[in-house]
Design a protein around this motif. Structure first.
Motif, PDB file in Angstrom:
ATOM      1  N   GLU A   8      48.884 -18.744 -30.289  1.00 12.81           N
ATOM      2  CA  GLU A   8      50.177 -18.056 -30.434  1.00 12.81           C
ATOM      3  C   GLU A   8      50.244 -16.747 -29.217  1.00 12.81           C
ATOM      4  OE1 GLU A   8      52.942 -15.614 -33.393  1.00 12.81           O
ATOM      5  OE2 GLU A   8      51.402 -16.727 -34.296  1.00 12.81           O
ATOM      6  N   GLY A   9      49.268 -16.072 -29.029  1.00 11.11           N
ATOM      7  CA  GLY A   9      49.035 -15.058 -28.110  1.00 11.11           C
ATOM      8  C   GLY A   9      49.259 -15.741 -26.755  1.00 11.11           C
ATOM      9  N   LYS A  10      48.595 -16.725 -26.534  1.00  6.56           N
ATOM     10  CA  LYS A  10      48.889 -17.077 -24.986  1.00  6.56           C
ATOM     11  C   LYS A  10      50.123 -17.684 -24.792  1.00  6.56           C
ATOM     12  CE  LYS A  10      43.929 -19.252 -24.588  1.00  6.56           C
ATOM     13  NZ  LYS A  10      43.104 -20.250 -24.520  1.00  6.56           N
ATOM     14  N   GLU A  11      50.814 -18.560 -25.815  1.00  2.53           N
ATOM     15  CA  GLU A  11      52.224 -18.941 -25.653  1.00  2.53           C
ATOM     16  C   GLU A  11      52.950 -17.608 -25.374  1.00  2.53           C
ATOM     17  OE1 GLU A  11      53.102 -22.003 -25.145  1.00  2.53           O
ATOM     18  OE2 GLU A  11      51.193 -22.344 -25.172  1.00  2.53           O
ATOM     19  N   PHE A  12      52.823 -16.575 -26.138  1.00  2.00           N
ATOM     20  CA  PHE A  12      53.717 -15.397 -26.285  1.00  2.00           C
ATOM     21  C   PHE A  12      53.532 -14.894 -24.897  1.00  2.00           C
ATOM     22  CE2 PHE A  12      54.401 -10.969 -26.488  1.00  2.00           C
ATOM     23  CZ  PHE A  12      55.756 -10.676 -26.973  1.00  2.00           C
ATOM     24  N   THR A  13      52.448 -14.656 -24.195  1.00  3.28           N
ATOM     25  CA  THR A  13      52.122 -14.219 -23.058  1.00  3.28           C
ATOM     26  C   THR A  13      52.733 -15.021 -21.835  1.00  3.28           C
ATOM     27  OG1 THR A  13      49.836 -13.119 -23.719  1.00  3.28           O
ATOM     28  CG2 THR A  13      50.381 -13.392 -21.134  1.00  3.28           C
ATOM     29  N   LYS A  14      52.930 -16.255 -21.973  1.00  3.17           N
ATOM     30  CA  LYS A  14      53.587 -17.173 -20.984  1.00  3.17           C
ATOM     31  C   LYS A  14      54.983 -16.891 -20.868  1.00  3.17           C
ATOM     32  CE  LYS A  14      51.774 -21.170 -22.341  1.00  3.17           C
ATOM     33  NZ  LYS A  14      51.298 -22.774 -22.132  1.00  3.17           N
ATOM     34  N   LEU A  15      55.611 -16.839 -22.361  1.00  2.00           N
ATOM     35  CA  LEU A  15      57.121 -16.624 -22.431  1.00  2.00           C
ATOM     36  C   LEU A  15      57.385 -15.155 -22.025  1.00  2.00           C
ATOM     37  CD1 LEU A  15      57.653 -17.938 -26.191  1.00  2.00           C
ATOM     38  CD2 LEU A  15      58.495 -18.986 -23.783  1.00  2.00           C
ATOM     39  N   LEU A  16      56.624 -14.144 -22.391  1.00  4.41           N
ATOM     40  CA  LEU A  16      56.959 -12.582 -21.579  1.00  4.41           C
ATOM     41  C   LEU A  16      57.117 -12.495 -20.301  1.00  4.41           C
ATOM     42  CD1 LEU A  16      57.065  -9.854 -22.573  1.00  4.41           C
ATOM     43  CD2 LEU A  16      54.798  -9.773 -22.705  1.00  4.41           C
ATOM     44  N   PHE A  17      56.288 -13.368 -19.555  1.00  4.37           N
ATOM     45  CA  PHE A  17      56.157 -13.163 -18.101  1.00  4.37           C
ATOM     46  C   PHE A  17      57.042 -14.520 -17.508  1.00  4.37           C
ATOM     47  CE2 PHE A  17      52.684 -10.542 -19.416  1.00  4.37           C
ATOM     48  CZ  PHE A  17      53.169  -9.529 -18.845  1.00  4.37           C
ATOM     49  N   SER A  18      57.773 -15.325 -18.183  1.00  8.58           N
ATOM     50  CA  SER A  18      58.473 -16.158 -17.688  1.00  8.58           C
ATOM     51  C   SER A  18      59.750 -15.640 -17.013  1.00  8.58           C
ATOM     52  CB  SER A  18      59.088 -17.263 -18.707  1.00  8.58           C
ATOM     53  OG  SER A  18      59.660 -16.566 -19.558  1.00  8.58           O
ATOM     54  N   LEU A  19      60.423 -16.612 -16.399  1.00  7.45           N
ATOM     55  CA  LEU A  19      61.680 -16.410 -15.173  1.00  7.45           C
ATOM     56  C   LEU A  19      62.765 -16.189 -16.150  1.00  7.45           C
ATOM     57  CD1 LEU A  19      62.716 -16.041 -12.349  1.00  7.45           C
ATOM     58  CD2 LEU A  19      63.042 -18.429 -12.521  1.00  7.45           C
ATOM     59  N   GLU A  20      62.728 -16.887 -17.173  1.00 13.26           N
ATOM     60  CA  GLU A  20      63.964 -16.665 -18.296  1.00 13.26           C
ATOM     61  C   GLU A  20      63.740 -15.316 -18.951  1.00 13.26           C
ATOM     62  OE1 GLU A  20      62.936 -21.022 -17.805  1.00 13.26           O
ATOM     63  OE2 GLU A  20      61.949 -19.215 -18.121  1.00 13.26           O
ATOM     64  N   SER A  21      62.849 -14.806 -19.287  1.00 11.13           N
ATOM     65  CA  SER A  21      62.285 -13.590 -19.933  1.00 11.13           C
ATOM     66  C   SER A  21      62.675 -12.269 -19.103  1.00 11.13           C
ATOM     67  CB  SER A  21      60.817 -13.288 -20.213  1.00 11.13           C
ATOM     68  OG  SER A  21      60.666 -12.014 -20.951  1.00 11.13           O
ATOM     69  N   ALA A  22      62.442 -12.354 -17.752  1.00 11.97           N
ATOM     70  CA  ALA A  22      63.138 -11.582 -16.863  1.00 11.97           C
ATOM     71  C   ALA A  22      64.446 -11.447 -16.418  1.00 11.97           C
ATOM     72  CB  ALA A  22      62.318 -11.817 -15.534  1.00 11.97           C
ATOM     73  N   ALA A  23      65.002 -12.671 -16.592  1.00  9.26           N
ATOM     74  CA  ALA A  23      66.495 -12.980 -16.360  1.00  9.26           C
ATOM     75  C   ALA A  23      67.203 -12.184 -17.578  1.00  9.26           C
ATOM     76  CB  ALA A  23      66.900 -14.276 -16.187  1.00  9.26           C
ATOM     77  N   LEU A  24      66.654 -12.441 -18.748  1.00 12.99           N
ATOM     78  CA  LEU A  24      67.112 -11.897 -19.996  1.00 12.99           C
ATOM     79  C   LEU A  24      67.262 -10.230 -20.007  1.00 12.99           C
ATOM     80  CD1 LEU A  24      66.204 -14.540 -22.582  1.00 12.99           C
ATOM     81  CD2 LEU A  24      68.576 -14.093 -21.622  1.00 12.99           C
ATOM     82  N   ARG A  25      65.966  -9.994 -19.570  1.00  9.41           N
ATOM     83  CA  ARG A  25      65.846  -8.479 -19.788  1.00  9.41           C
ATOM     84  C   ARG A  25      66.807  -7.680 -18.481  1.00  9.41           C
ATOM     85  NH1 ARG A  25      60.596  -9.944 -19.863  1.00  9.41           N
ATOM     86  NH2 ARG A  25      60.191  -9.346 -17.714  1.00  9.41           N
ATOM     87  N   HIS A  26      67.103  -8.332 -17.388  1.00 10.47           N
ATOM     88  CA  HIS A  26      67.861  -7.846 -16.602  1.00 10.47           C
ATOM     89  C   HIS A  26      69.198  -8.014 -16.990  1.00 10.47           C
ATOM     90  CE1 HIS A  26      69.901  -7.337 -12.492  1.00 10.47           C
ATOM     91  NE2 HIS A  26      70.611  -8.383 -12.873  1.00 10.47           N
ATOM     92  N   LEU A  27      69.760  -8.988 -17.736  1.00 14.97           N
ATOM     93  CA  LEU A  27      71.163  -9.085 -18.185  1.00 14.97           C
ATOM     94  C   LEU A  27      71.199  -7.984 -19.257  1.00 14.97           C
ATOM     95  CD1 LEU A  27      73.666 -10.625 -18.548  1.00 14.97           C
ATOM     96  CD2 LEU A  27      72.638 -11.838 -20.190  1.00 14.97           C
ATOM     97  N   PHE A  28      70.350  -7.787 -20.141  1.00 11.20           N
ATOM     98  CA  PHE A  28      70.266  -6.855 -21.158  1.00 11.20           C
ATOM     99  C   PHE A  28      70.577  -5.423 -20.553  1.00 11.20           C
ATOM    100  CE2 PHE A  28      68.303  -3.304 -23.636  1.00 11.20           C
ATOM    101  CZ  PHE A  28      68.862  -3.557 -24.809  1.00 11.20           C
ATOM    102  N   PHE A  29      69.977  -4.948 -19.443  1.00  9.54           N
ATOM    103  CA  PHE A  29      70.246  -3.781 -18.809  1.00  9.54           C
ATOM    104  C   PHE A  29      71.340  -3.598 -18.081  1.00  9.54           C
ATOM    105  CE2 PHE A  29      65.560  -3.609 -20.038  1.00  9.54           C
ATOM    106  CZ  PHE A  29      65.642  -2.229 -20.777  1.00  9.54           C
ATOM    107  N   ALA A  30      71.786  -4.752 -17.439  1.00 11.65           N
ATOM    108  CA  ALA A  30      73.134  -4.745 -16.579  1.00 11.65           C
ATOM    109  C   ALA A  30      74.242  -4.506 -17.554  1.00 11.65           C
ATOM    110  CB  ALA A  30      73.025  -6.247 -15.964  1.00 11.65           C
ATOM    111  N   GLU A  31      74.124  -5.144 -18.668  1.00  9.65           N
ATOM    112  CA  GLU A  31      75.261  -4.826 -19.589  1.00  9.65           C
ATOM    113  C   GLU A  31      75.552  -3.265 -20.108  1.00  9.65           C
ATOM    114  OE1 GLU A  31      74.379  -7.733 -22.930  1.00  9.65           O
ATOM    115  OE2 GLU A  31      75.469  -9.143 -22.146  1.00  9.65           O
ATOM    116  N   ARG A  32      74.425  -2.762 -20.189  1.00  6.65           N
ATOM    117  CA  ARG A  32      74.370  -1.240 -20.591  1.00  6.65           C
ATOM    118  C   ARG A  32      74.859  -0.653 -19.456  1.00  6.65           C
ATOM    119  NH1 ARG A  32      72.749  -4.637 -23.596  1.00  6.65           N
ATOM    120  NH2 ARG A  32      72.688  -4.363 -25.847  1.00  6.65           N
ATOM    121  N   MET A  33      74.464  -0.898 -18.340  1.00  7.31           N
ATOM    122  CA  MET A  33      74.953  -0.104 -17.203  1.00  7.31           C
ATOM    123  C   MET A  33      76.425  -0.312 -16.817  1.00  7.31           C
ATOM    124  SD  MET A  33      72.440   1.793 -16.286  1.00  7.31           S
ATOM    125  CE  MET A  33      72.928   2.268 -14.674  1.00  7.31           C
ATOM    126  N   ALA A  34      76.869  -1.440 -17.172  1.00  4.45           N
ATOM    127  CA  ALA A  34      78.247  -1.749 -16.875  1.00  4.45           C
ATOM    128  C   ALA A  34      79.034  -0.708 -17.599  1.00  4.45           C
ATOM    129  CB  ALA A  34      78.596  -3.175 -17.235  1.00  4.45           C
TER     130      ALA A  34
END
Length: 118
Positions: A8-34
């Motif tokens: 579970e730790g390995k899978e979580f780490t893969k997800l945490l540093f994935s392209l999708e995860s980065a995109a979702l974090r960017h979207l989260f903060f972009a919505e707040r800045m808007a």
């Protein structure tokens, strides 16, 4: 158990540093800045009416949320039977609340009157 925790730790780490995860974090903060644009002093508007496409579980839930806040809803679905089933589901929720004493019958009728199935 420990093997499962490692996997579970390995899978979580893969997800945490994935392209999708980065995109979702960017979207989260972009919505707040808007919402914090310099110089904008306009207050948010309350919707006068909303249209919802899809009367399934999600569309029905969204419809209930708007109607209970007093916003009229036009509810649309691809097939009449899907629309009928969605309306029946919404009605059943309020009927259940009336039976449990959480909602008056008059309020349930008012809520249903705010929905225009189309």
């Amino acid at each position: 158990f420990q093997d499962g925790v490692k996997v579970e730790g390995k899978e979580f780490t893969k997800l945490l540093f994935s392209l999708e995860s980065a995109a979702l974090r960017h979207l989260f903060f972009a919505e707040r800045m808007a919402g914090k644009v310099k110089g904008v002093k306009a207050a948010p508007m309350t919707p006068k009416k909303v249209g919802i496409v899809g009367a399934g579980l999600m569309g029905g839930g969204i419809t209930i949320c708007f109607v209970q806040k007093g916003v009229p809803v036009v509810l649309k679905d691809a097939k009449q039977e899907w629309l009928d089933a969605g309306m029946k589901g919404i009605s059943n929720i309020w009927t259940g609340q009336v039976k449990r004493g959480r909602l008056s019958e008059a309020q349930a009728k008012k809520y249903l009157g705010l929905i225009k199935p189309s």
